[in-house]
Structure formats: C-alpha cells, structure tokens
Design an enzyme around this catalytic site. Structure first.
Site, mmCIF file in Angstrom:
data_model
loop_
_atom_site.group_PDB
_atom_site.id
_atom_site.type_symbol
_atom_site.label_atom_id
_atom_site.label_comp_id
_atom_site.label_asym_id
_atom_site.label_seq_id
_atom_site.Cartn_x
_atom_site.Cartn_y
_atom_site.Cartn_z
ATOM 1 N N ASP A 98 -15.041 21.107 13.118
ATOM 2 C CA ASP A 98 -15.645 20.886 12.431
ATOM 3 C C ASP A 98 -16.661 20.386 13.044
ATOM 4 O OD1 ASP A 98 -15.284 19.911 8.725
ATOM 5 O OD2 ASP A 98 -16.883 18.658 10.134
ATOM 6 N N GLN A 134 -20.143 22.374 -4.324
ATOM 7 C CA GLN A 134 -21.198 22.847 -5.610
ATOM 8 C C GLN A 134 -20.353 21.344 -5.901
ATOM 9 O OE1 GLN A 134 -18.693 26.472 -6.394
ATOM 10 N NE2 GLN A 134 -19.812 25.519 -8.837
ATOM 11 N N ASN A 184 -18.917 29.601 -0.052
ATOM 12 C CA ASN A 184 -19.752 30.503 -0.963
ATOM 13 C C ASN A 184 -21.133 29.944 -0.656
ATOM 14 O OD1 ASN A 184 -17.418 30.457 -2.796
ATOM 15 N ND2 ASN A 184 -16.875 28.567 -3.620
ATOM 16 N N HIS A 202 -17.079 36.576 -7.094
ATOM 17 C CA HIS A 202 -16.325 34.750 -7.167
ATOM 18 C C HIS A 202 -17.109 34.080 -7.185
ATOM 19 C CE1 HIS A 202 -14.226 31.511 -6.627
ATOM 20 N NE2 HIS A 202 -14.600 31.149 -5.688
HETATM 21 P P1 NAD Z 1 -16.833 19.523 2.477
HETATM 22 O O1 NAD Z 1 -17.783 19.711 2.453
HETATM 23 O O2 NAD Z 1 -15.214 18.559 1.659
HETATM 24 O O3 NAD Z 1 -16.329 19.674 3.396
HETATM 25 C C1 NAD Z 1 -16.990 20.980 4.562
HETATM 26 C C2 NAD Z 1 -16.893 20.416 5.835
HETATM 27 O O4 NAD Z 1 -18.096 21.747 6.946
HETATM 28 C C3 NAD Z 1 -17.403 19.367 6.409
HETATM 29 O O5 NAD Z 1 -16.538 18.820 7.169
HETATM 30 C C4 NAD Z 1 -18.807 19.361 7.110
HETATM 31 O O6 NAD Z 1 -18.219 18.551 9.183
HETATM 32 C C5 NAD Z 1 -18.453 21.497 7.803
HETATM 33 N N1 NAD Z 1 -19.765 21.393 8.441
HETATM 34 C C6 NAD Z 1 -20.822 22.156 7.448
HETATM 35 N N2 NAD Z 1 -20.964 22.439 7.976
HETATM 36 C C7 NAD Z 1 -20.592 22.933 9.361
HETATM 37 C C8 NAD Z 1 -21.088 23.879 10.899
HETATM 38 N N3 NAD Z 1 -22.249 24.148 10.881
HETATM 39 N N4 NAD Z 1 -20.161 23.640 11.795
HETATM 40 C C9 NAD Z 1 -18.623 23.078 11.423
HETATM 41 N N5 NAD Z 1 -18.416 22.093 10.706
HETATM 42 C C10 NAD Z 1 -19.243 22.564 9.574
HETATM 43 O O7 NAD Z 1 -16.551 21.125 1.137
HETATM 44 P P2 NAD Z 1 -15.598 21.698 0.580
HETATM 45 O O8 NAD Z 1 -14.842 21.483 -0.712
HETATM 46 O O9 NAD Z 1 -14.388 21.469 1.335
HETATM 47 O O10 NAD Z 1 -15.704 23.295 0.966
HETATM 48 C C11 NAD Z 1 -16.161 23.636 1.726
HETATM 49 C C12 NAD Z 1 -16.869 24.919 1.278
HETATM 50 O O11 NAD Z 1 -15.566 26.251 0.406
HETATM 51 C C13 NAD Z 1 -17.938 25.404 0.063
HETATM 52 O O12 NAD Z 1 -18.542 26.135 0.278
HETATM 53 C C14 NAD Z 1 -17.418 25.282 -1.727
HETATM 54 O O13 NAD Z 1 -17.667 26.135 -2.371
HETATM 55 C C15 NAD Z 1 -15.968 26.544 -0.498
HETATM 56 N N6 NAD Z 1 -14.951 26.914 -2.108
HETATM 57 C C16 NAD Z 1 -14.270 28.204 -1.751
HETATM 58 C C17 NAD Z 1 -13.416 28.213 -2.671
HETATM 59 C C18 NAD Z 1 -12.953 29.890 -2.881
HETATM 60 O O14 NAD Z 1 -12.437 30.425 -4.006
HETATM 61 N N7 NAD Z 1 -14.237 30.925 -1.629
HETATM 62 C C19 NAD Z 1 -12.900 27.409 -3.677
HETATM 63 C C20 NAD Z 1 -13.179 26.048 -2.798
HETATM 64 C C21 NAD Z 1 -14.204 26.313 -2.591
#
Ligand code: NAD
Length: 307
Positions: free
Chosen positions: A32, A80, A120, A175
């Site tokens: 991360d 989101q 996303n 999605h």
């Molecule tokens: P979160 O904010 O809890 O975590 C995101 C993490 O990404 C953080 O720890 C941040 O430090 C890290 N990060 C950001 N930029 C980075 C980079 N350039 N390099 C390395 N790490 C980086 O968010 P979350 O709730 O874990 O969601 C993560 C993603 O998953 C979002 O885009 C969310 O929309 C997506 N999501 C997708 C689905 C799906 O069905 N595809 C379902 C749920 C969430």
C-alpha cells in the site's frame, strides 16, 4: 503460488483475509502506498497463522518485493462515499492505475503474470490496465459483475426458497448503475426460471423482477450508507476468482475483460482457468436486454474516452 495485493484498505485487507483462510497460496505480498497500513495488515493477519494455514505474509516496502508473483490483485484507490457513484471515482482512480501498472509490470514476468482489477469504476480500469500493461486481454481480469451476480443469486434464492448455489443467474455489462440482469438465461438447477416458477407455483411478476433488479443495482449504495464501504462480498468474489484461476477450474464467471476487436471491457459469461479469461461466451438475451447491454457498453466507452 505467490500473489500480491496492491491496496490494503477495507477491500484489500478483506481480500487478504479471505485468501489466507483458504490456504490457496503459500505467499502473499501486501503493498500500500501507506506503508504503515500494509505493515499493520501483514502483522495482524500473520498472527492468524497460528490458527489456520501458515501463509507467508510480507508487507512490501517497494514493488521489488512483488517479484515472483503470478497474480497481482489491485484493490487500491478511492472508494465511494455515501451518495457517490462509481463513475465519480474515474479521474482519481485512473491516476492510481497509471501509478501502479508500470511498477507491477517492471517487477513481474510479463509472460506469466495475471492482473485482477477490483478498483472502480471497474470496467474502465480494466481497459486502462490493459493499455498500460500491454498484456493479453485474457490476463487483465476485472471482477466485473461477479459480485452483482452473487447479489442477484442470493436475492432470487430467498424468493424461490432454494440455495443460491442452485441458481445460475448472471448480471452483465457495466459493474455499475447500467448493469443488466440477464433474465432470459436464468436456470434453477437445470430448469429455466419460468418453468421452475410454474412447477413450484411461485409467482415472479414483472414488478417483482424490477424490484429485484433495483435491489441488485443499489446494494452497494445501501451497504456504504450503513458501514461506510463494502468489503465482504467483493472479498469472497476475488477469492473465488483466484481459486478458479489457480485450480484451473474453467468455471463460467461474469468477469470483465477487453474484447479483442473493440477493446471494450464489460462483464459477460466467461470461462476462467489457469490461462485467465479463456473464452467469452455470448448469452441468450431478450430484445430489451440486448438494448440495455448496448447502452451499458456505450456508457463504459464514454467514461473511458473521458480519462
Ligand atoms: P480504502 O480507501 O479503504 O482503501 C484504498 C487503499 O488504496 C488505501 O489503503 C490507500 O492507501 C491505497 N492506495 C491509494 N492509492 C494507491 C496507490 N497509488 N498505490 C498503492 N496504494 C494506494 O478503499 P476500499 O474500500 O478498500 O476500496 C478500494 C477500491 O475497491 C475502490 O475503488 C472501491 O470502489 C473498489 N471496490 C470495488 C468493488 C468491486 O466489486 N469491484 C467492490 C468494493 C469496492
């Protein structure tokens, strides 16, 4: 098998836990951009090795430590906030993918590596990751509508009083808000949905179908309102996709990959195995579903053109 997870927020951490608890891999590298967070996640999950599979879990300080990973899962980026759509994340998360993919490619074997996209808006991120990585479309795989399909199956299962595992039902397209429920191809066991409803005397009128579609499309909004983010369902979906690849299961999953001719990524039933997304299948669609799927593709393309 060594896998890497990039992004250890709510989703990445839940994915790591799900994978750890299946013992599918022997080594997991967690990266991360917030190194303190990945260190803490690796430490916490590492302690669970005393209770179940002894997976080697490493918090990486640099991308060099993902070397040797055959599968890289990208769950980094903005999520989101209540009221936001997935498309609202477009610009911010395109930058995240632009930051990550070149580093992943510089530290993995391009002949073998498969990238799983979770970030996303999913389909556009798959297209961007494919462009940046230069990998074949079959090895840049978005979880797509696997989660939406799971939501549909569980909602239908409660209505029909059967196990979700006996329901073959797919959500197709984006999605996102334009996803399409493929009613035309739903089977309960081997029985087409309408025949099943007739045999069991369960009514499923159009109004109920529209309500089910709405519940599937708005599930994420509802969960985010209640707990700030979604993670359990997607973690199970990623783990299922990983299992399908590692064990070469050749199951049909609604993953999102780029189509060879149009380069458009959207979810369609796809055979998935060790080589990634092996073959995309053409589902049977009603005329309304055909129109809706075309519109879904148009929306994805428009969003892609905006980044
Ligand atoms: P979160 O904010 O809890 O975590 C995101 C993490 O990404 C953080 O720890 C941040 O430090 C890290 N990060 C950001 N930029 C980075 C980079 N350039 N390099 C390395 N790490 C980086 O968010 P979350 O709730 O874990 O969601 C993560 C993603 O998953 C979002 O885009 C969310 O929309 C997506 N999501 C997708 C689905 C799906 O069905 N595809 C379902 C749920 C969430």
């Amino acid at each position: 098998m060594k896998v890497a997870i990039i992004g250890l927020g709510s989703v990445g951490a839940a994915v790591a836990t799900a994978i750890k608890n299946t013992g599918l891999v022997h080594e997991m590298v967690l990266f991360d951009r917030d190194g303190v967070r990945s260190q803490a996640a690796a430490m916490d999950l590492g302690h669970a090795s005393a209770f179940s599979f002894d997976v080697k879990i490493i918090a990486a300080n640099s991308y060099r430590e993902i070397k040797g990973s055959e599968i890289v899962i990208i769950a980094a980026g903005a999520n989101q906030k209540p009221g936001q759509t997935r498309t609202d994340l477009l610009a911010a998360n395109a930058d995240v993918i632009r930051d990550i993919i070149p580093r992943v490619m510089a530290n993995t074997d391009p002949k073998r590596v498969k990238i799983i996209i979770v970030t996303n808006p999913l389909d556009v991120m798959v297209m961007l990751a494919r462009d940046l990585s230069g990998l074949p479309a079959s090895r840049v795989i978005g979880t797509g509508t696997m989660l939406d399909s799971a939501r549909l199956r569980t909602i239908l299962a409660r209505h029909l009083s059967v196990s979700p595992m006996s329901i073959n039902a797919y959500v197709l397209g984006e999605h996102g808000d334009s996803s399409v429920v493929n009613w035309e191809s739903i089977n309960i066991g081997a029985i087409p949905l309408n025949d099943f409803c007739r045999a069991t005397k369960i009514s499923l009128p159009q109004t109920t179908r529209r309500t089910i579609e709405h519940r599937v499309q708005t599930a994420a909004y509802e969960i985010i309102k209640g707990r700030g983010a979604t993670w359990d369902g997607i973690a199970a979906a990623v783990n299922d996709l990983l299992r399908c690849i590692i064990n070469d299961e050749k199951r049909i999953l609604t993953v999102s990959t780029c189509a060879p001719k149009t380069n458009l990524a959207m979810s369609l039933p796809t055979i998935v195995g060790m080589d990634g997304a092996i073959q995309v299948l053409t589902p049977r669609l009603s005329s309304m579903e055909t129109v809706a799927l075309r519109e879904s593709g148009r929306i994805i393309k428009k969003n892609y053109n905006n980044i």
